[in-house]
Design a protein around this motif. Structure first.
Motif, mmCIF file in Angstrom:
data_model
loop_
_atom_site.group_PDB
_atom_site.id
_atom_site.type_symbol
_atom_site.label_atom_id
_atom_site.label_comp_id
_atom_site.label_asym_id
_atom_site.label_seq_id
_atom_site.Cartn_x
_atom_site.Cartn_y
_atom_site.Cartn_z
ATOM 1 N N GLU A 3 2.105 10.928 -7.664
ATOM 2 C CA GLU A 3 1.149 9.643 -7.315
ATOM 3 C C GLU A 3 1.532 8.516 -8.341
ATOM 4 O O GLU A 3 1.517 7.299 -7.795
ATOM 5 C CB GLU A 3 -0.479 10.066 -7.357
ATOM 6 N N VAL A 4 1.721 8.729 -9.567
ATOM 7 C CA VAL A 4 2.268 7.584 -10.479
ATOM 8 C C VAL A 4 3.535 7.179 -10.133
ATOM 9 O O VAL A 4 3.609 5.914 -10.061
ATOM 10 C CB VAL A 4 2.266 8.018 -12.075
ATOM 11 N N GLN A 5 4.626 7.973 -9.772
ATOM 12 C CA GLN A 5 5.866 7.575 -9.325
ATOM 13 C C GLN A 5 5.705 6.679 -7.879
ATOM 14 O O GLN A 5 6.296 5.519 -7.713
ATOM 15 C CB GLN A 5 6.672 8.594 -9.032
ATOM 16 N N ALA A 6 4.781 7.394 -6.930
ATOM 17 C CA ALA A 6 4.647 6.393 -5.769
ATOM 18 C C ALA A 6 4.187 5.053 -5.929
ATOM 19 O O ALA A 6 4.432 4.075 -5.354
ATOM 20 C CB ALA A 6 4.002 7.221 -4.701
ATOM 21 N N ASN A 7 3.073 4.983 -6.784
ATOM 22 C CA ASN A 7 2.506 3.729 -6.779
ATOM 23 C C ASN A 7 3.148 2.908 -7.727
ATOM 24 O O ASN A 7 2.947 1.608 -7.727
ATOM 25 C CB ASN A 7 0.862 4.025 -7.660
ATOM 26 N N SER A 29 1.007 -1.062 0.033
ATOM 27 C CA SER A 29 -0.154 -0.039 0.053
ATOM 28 C C SER A 29 0.854 1.291 -0.135
ATOM 29 O O SER A 29 1.942 1.362 0.671
ATOM 30 C CB SER A 29 -0.833 0.037 1.386
ATOM 31 N N VAL A 30 0.392 2.284 -0.713
ATOM 32 C CA VAL A 30 0.994 3.763 -0.698
ATOM 33 C C VAL A 30 0.007 4.784 -0.208
ATOM 34 O O VAL A 30 -1.181 4.632 -0.900
ATOM 35 C CB VAL A 30 1.700 3.826 -2.173
ATOM 36 N N VAL A 31 0.377 5.427 0.665
ATOM 37 C CA VAL A 31 -0.592 6.517 1.185
ATOM 38 C C VAL A 31 0.007 7.832 1.390
ATOM 39 O O VAL A 31 1.157 7.905 1.833
ATOM 40 C CB VAL A 31 -1.167 6.178 2.500
ATOM 41 N N ARG A 32 -0.612 8.795 0.709
ATOM 42 C CA ARG A 32 0.119 10.215 0.534
ATOM 43 C C ARG A 32 -0.422 10.707 2.022
ATOM 44 O O ARG A 32 -1.454 10.670 2.560
ATOM 45 C CB ARG A 32 -0.761 11.149 -0.292
ATOM 46 N N TYR A 33 0.623 11.317 2.751
ATOM 47 C CA TYR A 33 0.522 12.022 4.116
ATOM 48 C C TYR A 33 0.862 13.570 4.139
ATOM 49 O O TYR A 33 0.231 13.991 5.094
ATOM 50 C CB TYR A 33 1.324 11.182 5.102
ATOM 51 N N LYS A 58 9.103 14.002 13.252
ATOM 52 C CA LYS A 58 7.873 13.656 12.918
ATOM 53 C C LYS A 58 7.569 12.640 12.385
ATOM 54 O O LYS A 58 8.028 11.984 11.530
ATOM 55 C CB LYS A 58 7.080 14.843 11.835
ATOM 56 N N PHE A 59 6.647 11.725 13.005
ATOM 57 C CA PHE A 59 6.428 10.502 12.560
ATOM 58 C C PHE A 59 5.048 10.410 11.789
ATOM 59 O O PHE A 59 4.341 11.340 11.781
ATOM 60 C CB PHE A 59 6.284 9.508 13.729
ATOM 61 N N SER A 60 4.500 9.034 11.230
ATOM 62 C CA SER A 60 3.207 9.162 10.569
ATOM 63 C C SER A 60 1.979 9.631 11.619
ATOM 64 O O SER A 60 1.048 10.134 11.050
ATOM 65 C CB SER A 60 2.855 7.628 10.233
ATOM 66 N N SER A 61 2.059 9.528 12.856
ATOM 67 C CA SER A 61 1.075 9.769 13.693
ATOM 68 C C SER A 61 0.905 11.306 13.707
ATOM 69 O O SER A 61 -0.193 11.925 13.846
ATOM 70 C CB SER A 61 1.419 9.280 14.907
ATOM 71 N N PHE A 62 1.837 12.080 13.464
ATOM 72 C CA PHE A 62 1.842 13.804 13.418
ATOM 73 C C PHE A 62 0.892 14.072 12.410
ATOM 74 O O PHE A 62 0.156 14.954 12.622
ATOM 75 C CB PHE A 62 3.276 14.083 13.313
ATOM 76 N N LEU A 75 5.758 -2.786 8.210
ATOM 77 C CA LEU A 75 6.677 -1.742 8.338
ATOM 78 C C LEU A 75 6.305 -0.656 7.463
ATOM 79 O O LEU A 75 6.141 -0.634 6.484
ATOM 80 C CB LEU A 75 8.057 -2.407 7.939
ATOM 81 N N TRP A 76 6.266 0.647 7.967
ATOM 82 C CA TRP A 76 6.173 1.770 7.341
ATOM 83 C C TRP A 76 7.291 2.505 6.761
ATOM 84 O O TRP A 76 8.126 2.773 7.923
ATOM 85 C CB TRP A 76 5.054 2.717 7.968
ATOM 86 N N TYR A 77 7.647 2.853 5.610
ATOM 87 C CA TYR A 77 8.625 3.755 5.158
ATOM 88 C C TYR A 77 8.090 5.012 4.873
ATOM 89 O O TYR A 77 7.323 5.193 3.819
ATOM 90 C CB TYR A 77 9.436 3.166 4.215
ATOM 91 N N LEU A 78 8.440 6.158 5.565
ATOM 92 C CA LEU A 78 7.843 7.441 4.991
ATOM 93 C C LEU A 78 8.984 8.151 4.142
ATOM 94 O O LEU A 78 10.315 8.137 4.669
ATOM 95 C CB LEU A 78 7.645 8.266 6.333
ATOM 96 N N PHE A 79 8.498 8.627 2.966
ATOM 97 C CA PHE A 79 9.527 9.362 2.097
ATOM 98 C C PHE A 79 8.895 10.242 1.182
ATOM 99 O O PHE A 79 7.720 9.976 0.417
ATOM 100 C CB PHE A 79 10.237 8.321 1.237
ATOM 101 N N ASP A 80 9.229 11.434 1.226
ATOM 102 C CA ASP A 80 8.801 12.820 0.273
ATOM 103 C C ASP A 80 7.239 12.722 0.337
ATOM 104 O O ASP A 80 6.463 12.755 -0.805
ATOM 105 C CB ASP A 80 9.401 12.340 -1.208
ATOM 106 N N GLY A 81 6.578 12.559 1.540
ATOM 107 C CA GLY A 81 5.012 13.047 1.761
ATOM 108 C C GLY A 81 4.366 11.579 1.188
ATOM 109 O O GLY A 81 3.010 11.512 1.374
ATOM 110 N N TRP A 82 5.120 10.408 1.137
ATOM 111 C CA TRP A 82 4.330 9.189 0.943
ATOM 112 C C TRP A 82 4.699 8.185 2.069
ATOM 113 O O TRP A 82 5.640 8.072 2.467
ATOM 114 C CB TRP A 82 4.287 8.650 -0.371
#
Length: 164
Positions: free
Chosen positions: A61-65, A50-54, A108-112, A148-155
């Motif tokens: 979106e195309v690159q992330a997906n 899964s890929v989610v924008r935060y 800042k983590f995903s919960s933020f 495992l969640w990896y946060l990168f460039d808004g995703w």
């Protein structure tokens, strides 16, 4: 002589009391902050499911997906993420308290950003790839349940263990 023995007994009693109080406090912090999983629990082959924008970023979106189904391998002798392989990586775990609403954290983590903000503790796994005798840039994952969640460039790239 008797006065010295009484003072030593008092000192020993105070020392034991302080040791007991501190020991309980440390044990309590440890039990509340981490899930208790050993490193072996996280070794294996993962896949982006899964890929989610935060927040905003340069990645479209195309690159992330396009990262969906990308493979991640975490092993004691190999770390491979998106074709970047490193050997003998250093793996560290860290647990941080989730900040209360209104507080601005240093990290800042995903919960933020409102993703799984119900967590009291955020468990992190940091992997520092060893590249030709030097330590590479550490890659940090949030451990959320079995993902495992990896946060990168808004995703957020969500990795799940692969059966293959």
């Amino acid at each position: 002589m008797q006065m010295v023995i009484i003072n030593l007994k008092k000192t020993a009693l105070v020392f034991l009391l302080l040791f007991f109080v501190n020991g309980c406090t440390f044990a309590k912090e440890k039990a509340e902050n981490c899930t208790g999983h050993k490193i072996d629990h996280f070794l294996g082959k993962y896949q982006v499911t899964s890929v989610v924008r935060y927040r905003g970023g340069l990645t479209t979106e195309v690159q992330a997906n396009s990262k969906l189904k990308s493979i991640l391998i975490i092993d004691l002798n190999l770390f491979d993420m998106a074709g970047f392989a490193a050997y003998e990586s250093k793996i560290d775990f860290r647990c941080v308290s989730n900040v209360s609403e209104g507080e601005v954290p240093v990290e800042k983590f995903s919960s933020f950003y409102g993703l799984r903000s119900d967590r009291e503790v955020i468990e992190l796994m940091k992997i520092a790839p060893q590249i030709e005798g030097a330590t590479g840039i550490p890659i940090q994952f949030e451990i959320v349940g079995e993902e495992l969640w990896y946060l990168f460039d808004g995703w957020v790239y969500k990795y799940s263990k692969s059966n293959a």
